[in-house]
Write a protein that holds these residues in place. Sequence first.
Motif, PDB file in Angstrom:
ATOM      1  N   GLU A   6      -0.236  -7.025  -1.214  1.00 19.77           N
ATOM      2  CA  GLU A   6      -0.921  -6.348  -2.307  1.00 19.77           C
ATOM      3  C   GLU A   6      -0.132  -5.109  -2.744  1.00 19.77           C
ATOM      4  OE1 GLU A   6      -4.894  -5.404  -1.246  1.00 19.77           O
ATOM      5  OE2 GLU A   6      -5.600  -7.490  -1.314  1.00 19.77           O
ATOM      6  N   ASN A   7       0.376  -4.376  -1.761  1.00 17.81           N
ATOM      7  CA  ASN A   7       1.169  -3.192  -2.075  1.00 17.81           C
ATOM      8  C   ASN A   7       2.450  -3.560  -2.819  1.00 17.81           C
ATOM      9  OD1 ASN A   7       2.010  -0.314  -1.765  1.00 17.81           O
ATOM     10  ND2 ASN A   7       3.548  -1.199  -0.396  1.00 17.81           N
ATOM     11  N   ALA A  10       1.590  -4.454  -6.341  1.00 20.22           N
ATOM     12  CA  ALA A  10       1.238  -3.255  -7.105  1.00 20.22           C
ATOM     13  C   ALA A  10       2.495  -2.514  -7.557  1.00 20.22           C
ATOM     14  CB  ALA A  10       0.358  -2.333  -6.260  1.00 20.22           C
ATOM     15  N   ARG A  11       3.497  -2.463  -6.702  1.00 19.05           N
ATOM     16  CA  ARG A  11       4.747  -1.785  -7.059  1.00 19.05           C
ATOM     17  C   ARG A  11       5.484  -2.541  -8.158  1.00 19.05           C
ATOM     18  NH1 ARG A  11       7.141  -0.979  -1.083  1.00 19.05           N
ATOM     19  NH2 ARG A  11       8.827   0.230  -2.070  1.00 19.05           N
ATOM     20  N   MET A  12       5.496  -3.864  -8.058  1.00 16.50           N
ATOM     21  CA  MET A  12       6.127  -4.668  -9.102  1.00 16.50           C
ATOM     22  C   MET A  12       5.346  -4.569 -10.423  1.00 16.50           C
ATOM     23  SD  MET A  12       8.970  -6.034  -8.352  1.00 16.50           S
ATOM     24  CE  MET A  12      10.033  -6.718  -7.077  1.00 16.50           C
ATOM     25  N   GLN A  13       4.022  -4.536 -10.328  1.00 15.52           N
ATOM     26  CA  GLN A  13       3.203  -4.371 -11.529  1.00 15.52           C
ATOM     27  C   GLN A  13       3.507  -3.037 -12.204  1.00 15.52           C
ATOM     28  OE1 GLN A  13       0.618  -6.692 -12.779  1.00 15.52           O
ATOM     29  NE2 GLN A  13       1.208  -5.396 -14.512  1.00 15.52           N
ATOM     30  N   ARG A  14       3.712  -2.014 -11.394  1.00 17.69           N
ATOM     31  CA  ARG A  14       4.047  -0.694 -11.926  1.00 17.69           C
ATOM     32  C   ARG A  14       5.350  -0.749 -12.720  1.00 17.69           C
ATOM     33  NH1 ARG A  14       3.206   2.041  -7.365  1.00 17.69           N
ATOM     34  NH2 ARG A  14       5.380   2.405  -6.768  1.00 17.69           N
ATOM     35  N   SER A  33      14.111   0.862 -10.543  1.00 15.61           N
ATOM     36  CA  SER A  33      13.937   0.737  -9.091  1.00 15.61           C
ATOM     37  C   SER A  33      13.221   1.961  -8.523  1.00 15.61           C
ATOM     38  CB  SER A  33      15.287   0.537  -8.401  1.00 15.61           C
ATOM     39  OG  SER A  33      16.132   1.657  -8.589  1.00 15.61           O
ATOM     40  N   LYS A  34      13.463   3.136  -9.117  1.00 15.07           N
ATOM     41  CA  LYS A  34      12.769   4.350  -8.668  1.00 15.07           C
ATOM     42  C   LYS A  34      11.280   4.257  -8.975  1.00 15.07           C
ATOM     43  CE  LYS A  34      16.551   7.713  -8.893  1.00 15.07           C
ATOM     44  NZ  LYS A  34      17.080   8.916  -9.604  1.00 15.07           N
ATOM     45  N   VAL A  35      10.932   3.647 -10.103  1.00 12.24           N
ATOM     46  CA  VAL A  35       9.514   3.493 -10.462  1.00 12.24           C
ATOM     47  C   VAL A  35       8.783   2.703  -9.381  1.00 12.24           C
ATOM     48  CG1 VAL A  35       7.914   2.418 -12.101  1.00 12.24           C
ATOM     49  CG2 VAL A  35       9.919   3.677 -12.938  1.00 12.24           C
ATOM     50  N   ALA A  36       9.445   1.687  -8.855  1.00 14.40           N
ATOM     51  CA  ALA A  36       8.830   0.854  -7.814  1.00 14.40           C
ATOM     52  C   ALA A  36       9.060   1.398  -6.412  1.00 14.40           C
ATOM     53  CB  ALA A  36       9.394  -0.561  -7.892  1.00 14.40           C
ATOM     54  N   ALA A  37       9.890   2.423  -6.301  1.00 16.37           N
ATOM     55  CA  ALA A  37      10.247   2.989  -4.999  1.00 16.37           C
ATOM     56  C   ALA A  37      10.926   1.953  -4.116  1.00 16.37           C
ATOM     57  CB  ALA A  37       9.016   3.582  -4.308  1.00 16.37           C
ATOM     58  N   PHE A  38      11.820   1.172  -4.727  1.00 20.14           N
ATOM     59  CA  PHE A  38      12.643   0.213  -4.007  1.00 20.14           C
ATOM     60  C   PHE A  38      14.094   0.666  -4.054  1.00 20.14           C
ATOM     61  CE2 PHE A  38       9.330  -3.104  -5.114  1.00 20.14           C
ATOM     62  CZ  PHE A  38       8.916  -3.298  -3.805  1.00 20.14           C
ATOM     63  N   SER A  39      14.884   0.237  -3.107  1.00 15.24           N
ATOM     64  CA  SER A  39      16.314   0.509  -3.118  1.00 15.24           C
ATOM     65  C   SER A  39      16.968  -0.177  -4.315  1.00 15.24           C
ATOM     66  CB  SER A  39      16.955   0.002  -1.829  1.00 15.24           C
ATOM     67  OG  SER A  39      18.360  -0.067  -1.968  1.00 15.24           O
ATOM     68  N   LYS A  40      17.777   0.558  -5.059  1.00 15.14           N
ATOM     69  CA  LYS A  40      18.432  -0.035  -6.231  1.00 15.14           C
ATOM     70  C   LYS A  40      19.440  -1.112  -5.816  1.00 15.14           C
ATOM     71  CE  LYS A  40      22.288   3.235  -6.728  1.00 15.14           C
ATOM     72  NZ  LYS A  40      22.966   4.187  -7.637  1.00 15.14           N
ATOM     73  N   LYS A 131       2.694 -14.146 -12.394  1.00 13.97           N
ATOM     74  CA  LYS A 131       3.110 -14.199 -10.996  1.00 13.97           C
ATOM     75  C   LYS A 131       2.298 -13.225 -10.141  1.00 13.97           C
ATOM     76  CE  LYS A 131       6.801 -16.922 -11.503  1.00 13.97           C
ATOM     77  NZ  LYS A 131       6.874 -18.273 -10.918  1.00 13.97           N
ATOM     78  N   LEU A 132       1.874 -12.122 -10.762  1.00 12.18           N
ATOM     79  CA  LEU A 132       1.146 -11.092 -10.026  1.00 12.18           C
ATOM     80  C   LEU A 132      -0.360 -11.207 -10.216  1.00 12.18           C
ATOM     81  CD1 LEU A 132       3.357  -7.975 -10.834  1.00 12.18           C
ATOM     82  CD2 LEU A 132       3.577  -9.592  -8.949  1.00 12.18           C
ATOM     83  N   MET A 133      -0.776 -12.147 -11.053  1.00 12.59           N
ATOM     84  CA  MET A 133      -2.198 -12.261 -11.377  1.00 12.59           C
ATOM     85  C   MET A 133      -2.869 -13.268 -10.453  1.00 12.59           C
ATOM     86  SD  MET A 133      -4.016 -13.486 -14.939  1.00 12.59           S
ATOM     87  CE  MET A 133      -3.023 -12.369 -15.908  1.00 12.59           C
ATOM     88  N   GLN A 134      -3.839 -12.810  -9.720  1.00 16.21           N
ATOM     89  CA  GLN A 134      -4.636 -13.708  -8.894  1.00 16.21           C
ATOM     90  C   GLN A 134      -5.896 -14.035  -9.683  1.00 16.21           C
ATOM     91  OE1 GLN A 134      -5.969 -12.191  -5.135  1.00 16.21           O
ATOM     92  NE2 GLN A 134      -6.298 -14.223  -4.287  1.00 16.21           N
ATOM     93  N   ILE A 135      -5.876 -15.208 -10.349  1.00 20.49           N
ATOM     94  CA  ILE A 135      -6.979 -15.573 -11.222  1.00 20.49           C
ATOM     95  C   ILE A 135      -8.127 -16.111 -10.380  1.00 20.49           C
ATOM     96  CG2 ILE A 135      -7.692 -17.053 -13.135  1.00 20.49           C
ATOM     97  CD1 ILE A 135      -4.814 -16.985 -14.110  1.00 20.49           C
ATOM     98  N   ILE A 136      -9.273 -15.455 -10.464  1.00 20.97           N
ATOM     99  CA  ILE A 136     -10.448 -15.853  -9.712  1.00 20.97           C
ATOM    100  C   ILE A 136     -11.563 -16.153 -10.710  1.00 20.97           C
ATOM    101  CG2 ILE A 136     -12.157 -15.169  -7.998  1.00 20.97           C
ATOM    102  CD1 ILE A 136     -10.048 -13.287  -6.818  1.00 20.97           C
TER     103      ILE A 136
END
Length: 294
Positions: A6-7, A10-14, A33-40, A131-136
Amino acid sequence: MTAPLENYHARMQRVLDYIDQHLDGDLDLETVSKVAAFSKFHFHRQFTATFELSVHRYVQLARMKRASHRLAVRGAQSVTDIAMDAGYDAPDAFARAFRQRLGQSPSAFRKSPDWEPWLTAFGPLDNARNKLMQIIFDQDDVTIRDVPPTPVAILEHRGDRSTIPDTRRRFTAWRKAAGLSPETNPTFMIFRSERMPAVPADYSMDLCIGTDLPVEPDDAPIKPGVIPGGRCAVLRYPGNTTNLEPAALYLYRDWLPASGEEARDFPMYSRRQLALIPNVEAHEVVLELFLPLK
C-alpha cells in the motif's frame, strides 16, 4: 493488500499526480524520483516495471493528451502555442508527432476530433492509473433496468483473441464508411464465450454498433441484428478499459447469488459511448456491463 505494498502504491500514485499537475515544469528523473522518495538510480526501472511505460513516455503522452484537450477547445490557443506548451521546439515537429499518434493533423483534430483513435492513443495513461486502482464493487453499484430492444450492426469475431485487433480495424473501417460515430451511436461487445477459454480458438465475441440503418448485402461480413430488450443487471465501470473480467466476476460470483435473481439465456454484454462533459475539455467514457435477467 499488505502495508508495504500500500505504501509503495501510494508513493507511485504521488508521482503520477505530481506529473499531471506539473506538465509545464522540469520532469526529469531526479525530480520525479524525489517526489516518490525513491533512489533515482533505480526509479526508472521501478516506474517502468509498475506501469509498463517509462517516465519519459508517460510525460510525453500526458503532455500530448493535454495538447489534444486544448486543440478541441477551438480558438483557446494557437496551434503554435499548444505545440510549445507540449515541449516541442517547432509546430512541424508537434504536427508530425500528433499525426503519428492520433491519425489526424492538429488542425484537422481541432476542426473535427476523431475520439476513437484518441482513446486508443492515450490508453496507456489509463492503464498506468488502473495498475494502482483496486476496484471494489458492492451491491449498490448494480442497478436493474428494463432495457429496450436495440437494433445493431454486428461483426462476429470467432477464434484466437490475438486476432481481435484485425477484427476491430475492419469494424471501425465499416463504421466510418457508414457515417456512424461512437459519440452518437453506442458500441457493444457481446461476450459469447469465456474471456480466456481453454482452447484459444473457441473464443467468441460480437462487435456491434447501435443503428437502425439498413445493412446492405455488400456490407458482408457485417450483418444486422438486435440486442433483445428486457430486465438487466447493469454495472457501470469506472474509466476506460478492455478488461471487464473483474466486473463480470463480481456480477456472477457475488451479486447474482445474493440478489435472488436468475440470469436469462442471452450472453453478458458491454455498452460503451463517448460523452462530452459540459465545461470540461476531454471526453468521458461511459462503460456499462449488462447481465440479462429473467
